[in-house]
Motif scaffolding. Structure first.
Motif, PDB file in Angstrom:
ATOM      1  N   LEU A 288       0.809  -1.226   0.000  1.00 11.39           N
ATOM      2  CA  LEU A 288       0.000   0.000   0.000  1.00 11.39           C
ATOM      3  C   LEU A 288       0.843   1.277   0.000  1.00 11.39           C
ATOM      4  O   LEU A 288       0.471   2.279   0.599  1.00 11.39           O
ATOM      5  CB  LEU A 288      -0.951   0.016   1.204  1.00 11.39           C
ATOM      6  N   GLU A 289       1.976   1.261  -0.686  1.00  8.53           N
ATOM      7  CA  GLU A 289       2.860   2.415  -0.660  1.00  8.53           C
ATOM      8  C   GLU A 289       2.976   3.168  -1.979  1.00  8.53           C
ATOM      9  O   GLU A 289       3.482   4.270  -2.004  1.00  8.53           O
ATOM     10  CB  GLU A 289       4.250   2.006  -0.185  1.00  8.53           C
ATOM     11  N   GLU A 290       2.579   2.575  -3.066  1.00 11.99           N
ATOM     12  CA  GLU A 290       2.749   3.262  -4.343  1.00 11.99           C
ATOM     13  C   GLU A 290       1.507   3.131  -5.211  1.00 11.99           C
ATOM     14  O   GLU A 290       0.808   2.128  -5.151  1.00 11.99           O
ATOM     15  CB  GLU A 290       3.945   2.685  -5.106  1.00 11.99           C
ATOM     16  N   ASP A 291       1.295   4.153  -5.996  1.00  6.12           N
ATOM     17  CA  ASP A 291       0.253   4.135  -7.018  1.00  6.12           C
ATOM     18  C   ASP A 291      -1.073   3.569  -6.503  1.00  6.12           C
ATOM     19  O   ASP A 291      -1.441   2.449  -6.818  1.00  6.12           O
ATOM     20  CB  ASP A 291       0.710   3.345  -8.236  1.00  6.12           C
ATOM     21  N   CYS A 292      -1.752   4.376  -5.729  1.00  3.50           N
ATOM     22  CA  CYS A 292      -3.041   3.932  -5.209  1.00  3.50           C
ATOM     23  C   CYS A 292      -4.087   5.028  -5.416  1.00  3.50           C
ATOM     24  O   CYS A 292      -3.779   6.212  -5.424  1.00  3.50           O
ATOM     25  CB  CYS A 292      -2.944   3.557  -3.736  1.00  3.50           C
TER      26      CYS A 292
ATOM     27  N   GLY B  22       8.959  15.777  -3.772  1.00  4.99           N
ATOM     28  CA  GLY B  22       9.139  16.185  -5.154  1.00  4.99           C
ATOM     29  C   GLY B  22       7.970  15.759  -6.015  1.00  4.99           C
ATOM     30  O   GLY B  22       7.033  15.086  -5.570  1.00  4.99           O
ATOM     31  N   GLU B  23       8.046  16.162  -7.266  1.00  3.69           N
ATOM     32  CA  GLU B  23       6.936  15.921  -8.189  1.00  3.69           C
ATOM     33  C   GLU B  23       6.654  14.429  -8.407  1.00  3.69           C
ATOM     34  O   GLU B  23       5.538  14.035  -8.679  1.00  3.69           O
ATOM     35  CB  GLU B  23       7.206  16.619  -9.516  1.00  3.69           C
ATOM     36  N   GLU B  24       7.665  13.589  -8.252  1.00  2.01           N
ATOM     37  CA  GLU B  24       7.467  12.152  -8.405  1.00  2.01           C
ATOM     38  C   GLU B  24       6.584  11.575  -7.303  1.00  2.01           C
ATOM     39  O   GLU B  24       6.040  10.491  -7.440  1.00  2.01           O
ATOM     40  CB  GLU B  24       8.804  11.416  -8.457  1.00  2.01           C
ATOM     41  N   ALA B  25       6.458  12.293  -6.191  1.00  2.00           N
ATOM     42  CA  ALA B  25       5.626  11.842  -5.071  1.00  2.00           C
ATOM     43  C   ALA B  25       4.331  12.656  -4.996  1.00  2.00           C
ATOM     44  O   ALA B  25       3.756  12.820  -3.936  1.00  2.00           O
ATOM     45  CB  ALA B  25       6.402  11.954  -3.764  1.00  2.00           C
TER      46      ALA B  25
ATOM     47  N   LYS C 230      -3.175  18.659  -8.832  1.00  2.00           N
ATOM     48  CA  LYS C 230      -1.926  17.948  -8.560  1.00  2.00           C
ATOM     49  C   LYS C 230      -1.171  18.714  -7.483  1.00  2.00           C
ATOM     50  O   LYS C 230      -0.955  19.922  -7.601  1.00  2.00           O
ATOM     51  CB  LYS C 230      -1.104  17.874  -9.852  1.00  2.00           C
ATOM     52  N   ASN C 231      -0.757  18.011  -6.428  1.00  2.00           N
ATOM     53  CA  ASN C 231      -0.043  18.618  -5.308  1.00  2.00           C
ATOM     54  C   ASN C 231       1.253  17.863  -5.054  1.00  2.00           C
ATOM     55  O   ASN C 231       1.279  16.631  -5.143  1.00  2.00           O
ATOM     56  CB  ASN C 231      -0.880  18.527  -4.025  1.00  2.00           C
ATOM     57  N   TRP C 232       2.291  18.600  -4.711  1.00  2.00           N
ATOM     58  CA  TRP C 232       3.531  17.964  -4.282  1.00  2.00           C
ATOM     59  C   TRP C 232       4.324  18.943  -3.440  1.00  2.00           C
ATOM     60  O   TRP C 232       4.042  20.126  -3.411  1.00  2.00           O
ATOM     61  CB  TRP C 232       4.337  17.430  -5.454  1.00  2.00           C
ATOM     62  N   ARG C 233       5.286  18.412  -2.745  1.00  2.00           N
ATOM     63  CA  ARG C 233       6.138  19.218  -1.874  1.00  2.00           C
ATOM     64  C   ARG C 233       7.573  19.019  -2.309  1.00  2.00           C
ATOM     65  O   ARG C 233       8.001  17.900  -2.577  1.00  2.00           O
ATOM     66  CB  ARG C 233       5.950  18.760  -0.435  1.00  2.00           C
ATOM     67  N   GLY C 234       8.317  20.112  -2.385  1.00  2.00           N
ATOM     68  CA  GLY C 234       9.706  20.008  -2.801  1.00  2.00           C
ATOM     69  C   GLY C 234      10.553  21.086  -2.170  1.00  2.00           C
ATOM     70  O   GLY C 234      10.058  22.030  -1.565  1.00  2.00           O
ATOM     71  N   LEU C 235      11.834  20.912  -2.330  1.00  2.00           N
ATOM     72  CA  LEU C 235      12.792  21.898  -1.832  1.00  2.00           C
ATOM     73  C   LEU C 235      13.066  22.917  -2.919  1.00  2.00           C
ATOM     74  O   LEU C 235      13.150  22.587  -4.093  1.00  2.00           O
ATOM     75  CB  LEU C 235      14.092  21.225  -1.403  1.00  2.00           C
TER      76      LEU C 235
END
Length: 168
Positions: A67-71, A94-97, A158-163
């Motif tokens: 249950l950690e990816e692509d859900c 980051g955008e990948e997450a 679309k939401n993401w968090r990055g530095l």
């Protein structure tokens, strides 16, 4: 110095929606508090019927038994539907997450809470992450089950968090 920044991008629905193919691309579903069950060609229509008829107000769809990816997750109630897709649920950045959610443009500047009873018994869903378009949500779920991808016939936030580097 780097600082955390929240990013948001609005993805509008395409004028021509992708057609739903046959087959099954997503392997498991969970209706909490049950254990994960396999999605098969035989039970796919029953799953979709239970959702469309309102017998199930929530569902969790994934190919990852951890249950950690692509859900994809649906929480619903009182004619509101909160559909989210998590690209990476393992704490990545980051955008990948990124995570994608339905949204209501009229409530984007609001923190109004819904009365949706979440399957985890504790989460609160804000009105801005919901839609009243049941048909689009149900089609998006079926498309995800059959392709493992987001359907382009619904608008997504679309939401993401990055530095980011802070200017001095």
């Amino acid at each position: 110095m780097s600082i955390w920044k929240d990013y948001v991008e609005f993805i509008q629905k395409d004028e021509t929606s992708a057609e739903i193919p046959e087959g099954i691309a997503v392997k498991y579903y969970i209706c909490w508090p049950d254990e994960p069950r396999e999605i098969t060609a035989e039970n796919c229509q029953e799953i979709l019927k239970n959702l469309r008829d309102g017998q199930w107000g929530s569902i969790y769809l994934t190919n990852d038994p951890d249950l950690e990816e692509d859900c994809m997750e649906l929480e619903s109630g009182e004619d509101l539907f909160a559909l989210q897709y998590l690209r990476d649920n393992s704490g990545g950045v980051g955008e990948e997450a990124a995570w994608f959610s339905t949204y209501d443009p009229a409530y984007l500047d609001s923190d109004e809470e819904t009365d949706i009873d979440c399957s985890d018994g504790q989460s609160i869903i804000l009105r801005k992450y919901t839609t009243t378009d049941k048909d689009a949500v149900m089609t998006a779920i079926e498309y995800y089950i059959r392709t493992g991808k987001l359907w382009n016939g619904i608008q997504w936030m679309k939401n993401w968090r990055g530095l980011t580097e802070e200017d001095k």
